[in-house]
Design a protein around this motif. Structure first.
Motif, PDB file in Angstrom:
ATOM      1  N   GLU A   1     -24.133   6.822  46.161  1.00 21.84           N
ATOM      2  CA  GLU A   1     -24.271   7.568  47.409  1.00 21.84           C
ATOM      3  C   GLU A   1     -25.729   7.615  47.860  1.00 21.84           C
ATOM      4  O   GLU A   1     -26.033   7.409  49.032  1.00 21.84           O
ATOM      5  N   SER A   2     -26.645   7.864  46.938  1.00 24.90           N
ATOM      6  CA  SER A   2     -28.061   7.890  47.301  1.00 24.90           C
ATOM      7  C   SER A   2     -28.547   6.497  47.692  1.00 24.90           C
ATOM      8  O   SER A   2     -29.400   6.352  48.571  1.00 24.90           O
ATOM      9  N   ARG A   3     -27.991   5.453  47.062  1.00 20.71           N
ATOM     10  CA  ARG A   3     -28.357   4.077  47.440  1.00 20.71           C
ATOM     11  C   ARG A   3     -27.923   3.770  48.859  1.00 20.71           C
ATOM     12  O   ARG A   3     -28.631   3.100  49.602  1.00 20.71           O
ATOM     13  N   ARG A   4     -26.728   4.229  49.245  1.00 17.79           N
ATOM     14  CA  ARG A   4     -26.238   3.981  50.607  1.00 17.79           C
ATOM     15  C   ARG A   4     -27.158   4.621  51.635  1.00 17.79           C
ATOM     16  O   ARG A   4     -27.435   4.036  52.683  1.00 17.79           O
ATOM     17  N   LYS A   5     -27.633   5.829  51.347  1.00 13.32           N
ATOM     18  CA  LYS A   5     -28.532   6.509  52.279  1.00 13.32           C
ATOM     19  C   LYS A   5     -29.851   5.758  52.408  1.00 13.32           C
ATOM     20  O   LYS A   5     -30.385   5.612  53.503  1.00 13.32           O
ATOM     21  N   ARG A   6     -30.386   5.287  51.278  1.00 18.72           N
ATOM     22  CA  ARG A   6     -31.654   4.551  51.311  1.00 18.72           C
ATOM     23  C   ARG A   6     -31.479   3.154  51.882  1.00 18.72           C
ATOM     24  O   ARG A   6     -32.430   2.578  52.419  1.00 18.72           O
ATOM     25  N   ALA A   7     -30.291   2.580  51.787  1.00 16.34           N
ATOM     26  CA  ALA A   7     -30.064   1.202  52.234  1.00 16.34           C
ATOM     27  C   ALA A   7     -30.276   1.065  53.727  1.00 16.34           C
ATOM     28  O   ALA A   7     -30.798   0.046  54.193  1.00 16.34           O
ATOM     29  N   ILE A   8     -29.877   2.065  54.497  1.00 18.35           N
ATOM     30  CA  ILE A   8     -30.049   1.984  55.949  1.00 18.35           C
ATOM     31  C   ILE A   8     -31.528   1.944  56.290  1.00 18.35           C
ATOM     32  O   ILE A   8     -31.965   1.115  57.092  1.00 18.35           O
ATOM     33  N   GLU A   9     -32.333   2.796  55.674  1.00 20.81           N
ATOM     34  CA  GLU A   9     -33.771   2.802  55.924  1.00 20.81           C
ATOM     35  C   GLU A   9     -34.416   1.509  55.444  1.00 20.81           C
ATOM     36  O   GLU A   9     -35.258   0.930  56.125  1.00 20.81           O
ATOM     37  N   SER A  10     -34.019   1.051  54.262  1.00 15.55           N
ATOM     38  CA  SER A  10     -34.641  -0.152  53.725  1.00 15.55           C
ATOM     39  C   SER A  10     -34.238  -1.398  54.513  1.00 15.55           C
ATOM     40  O   SER A  10     -35.004  -2.356  54.572  1.00 15.55           O
ATOM     41  N   LEU A  11     -33.060  -1.395  55.136  1.00 16.29           N
ATOM     42  CA  LEU A  11     -32.644  -2.534  55.957  1.00 16.29           C
ATOM     43  C   LEU A  11     -33.551  -2.662  57.170  1.00 16.29           C
ATOM     44  O   LEU A  11     -33.979  -3.765  57.518  1.00 16.29           O
TER      45      LEU A  11
ATOM     46  N   LEU B   1     -20.138 -11.594  37.783  1.00 15.49           N
ATOM     47  CA  LEU B   1     -19.377 -10.428  37.338  1.00 15.49           C
ATOM     48  C   LEU B   1     -19.462  -9.288  38.347  1.00 15.49           C
ATOM     49  O   LEU B   1     -18.440  -8.743  38.747  1.00 15.49           O
ATOM     50  N   GLY B   2     -20.655  -8.925  38.763  1.00 15.39           N
ATOM     51  CA  GLY B   2     -20.791  -7.846  39.729  1.00 15.39           C
ATOM     52  C   GLY B   2     -22.211  -7.333  39.826  1.00 15.39           C
ATOM     53  O   GLY B   2     -23.119  -7.833  39.177  1.00 15.39           O
ATOM     54  N   GLU B   3     -22.358  -6.310  40.652  1.00 17.15           N
ATOM     55  CA  GLU B   3     -23.665  -5.717  40.874  1.00 17.15           C
ATOM     56  C   GLU B   3     -23.790  -4.404  40.120  1.00 17.15           C
ATOM     57  O   GLU B   3     -22.797  -3.842  39.662  1.00 17.15           O
ATOM     58  N   ALA B   4     -24.992  -3.921  40.017  1.00 16.88           N
ATOM     59  CA  ALA B   4     -25.251  -2.667  39.314  1.00 16.88           C
ATOM     60  C   ALA B   4     -24.458  -1.535  39.958  1.00 16.88           C
ATOM     61  O   ALA B   4     -24.389  -1.421  41.176  1.00 16.88           O
ATOM     62  N   GLY B   5     -23.849  -0.704  39.128  1.00 20.67           N
ATOM     63  CA  GLY B   5     -23.073   0.423  39.611  1.00 20.67           C
ATOM     64  C   GLY B   5     -21.582   0.156  39.720  1.00 20.67           C
ATOM     65  O   GLY B   5     -20.809   1.086  39.899  1.00 20.67           O
ATOM     66  N   GLU B   6     -21.175  -1.081  39.603  1.00 14.91           N
ATOM     67  CA  GLU B   6     -19.753  -1.416  39.697  1.00 14.91           C
ATOM     68  C   GLU B   6     -19.055  -1.185  38.369  1.00 14.91           C
ATOM     69  O   GLU B   6     -19.644  -1.340  37.309  1.00 14.91           O
ATOM     70  N   VAL B   7     -17.788  -0.820  38.456  1.00 15.79           N
ATOM     71  CA  VAL B   7     -16.957  -0.686  37.263  1.00 15.79           C
ATOM     72  C   VAL B   7     -16.177  -1.993  37.135  1.00 15.79           C
ATOM     73  O   VAL B   7     -15.516  -2.428  38.079  1.00 15.79           O
TER      74      VAL B   7
END
Length: 148
Positions: A52-62, A12-18
């Motif tokens: 938006e906050s996930r995108r910012k953290r995703a770069i660091e976590s990658l 179906l999808g990931e968390a945060g998707e409509v």
């Protein structure tokens, strides 16, 4: 029915998707189990801020995940369990045991739910496992099981 997923739902999808689902599926399965919430403009704004906050953290976590992958793939994880004379374990090596050894080896926390073992480990020997460290990064682990 328009819903916002609060957890990842396979197929179906990931968390945060409509997502748009049939009324019965949403009302009887997704919402009662806490996998989704009803869509509204206010909820949509909240989800946009979270994404938006996930995108910012995703770069660091990658970057962290790539470093952890290199550390984990470079070494063999050792798990010590009680075994009989013929090498059979009393019990089995679980993903939690492997995650504990991976956390100790890499210095970064590894979740037990991210560990995937192809076959059950019930005897002494060397086995392969994978750990999903990030959505784009997974590490191939070598696990050596030794008797106490």
């Amino acid at each position: 029915m328009k819903l916002i997923l609060t957890h990842d739902v396979s197929g179906l999808g990931e968390a945060g998707e409509v997502v748009e689902v049939k009324d019965g599926y949403g009302r009887n399965y997704l919402i009662p189990r806490g996998y989704a919430q009803a869509w509204s403009k206010g909820a949509q704004k909240e989800i946009d801020q979270i994404n938006e906050s996930r995108r910012k953290r995703a770069i660091e976590s990658l970057e962290d995940a790539n470093a952890a992958r290199e550390a984990l793939e470079a070494q063999t994880l050792t798990v010590t369990k009680t075994a009989g004379a013929n090498g059979r374990l009393f019990g089995a090596v679980t993903s939690a045991d492997i995650a504990e050894a991976a956390t100790a080896a890499s210095g970064k926390p590894v979740d037990r739910r991210s560990i995937n073992v192809a076959t059950a480990i019930k005897s002494v020997g060397t086995y392969k496992a994978t750990a999903k460290l990030h959505t784009d990064v997974s590490a191939n682990l070598t696990v050596e099981v030794v008797a106490e």
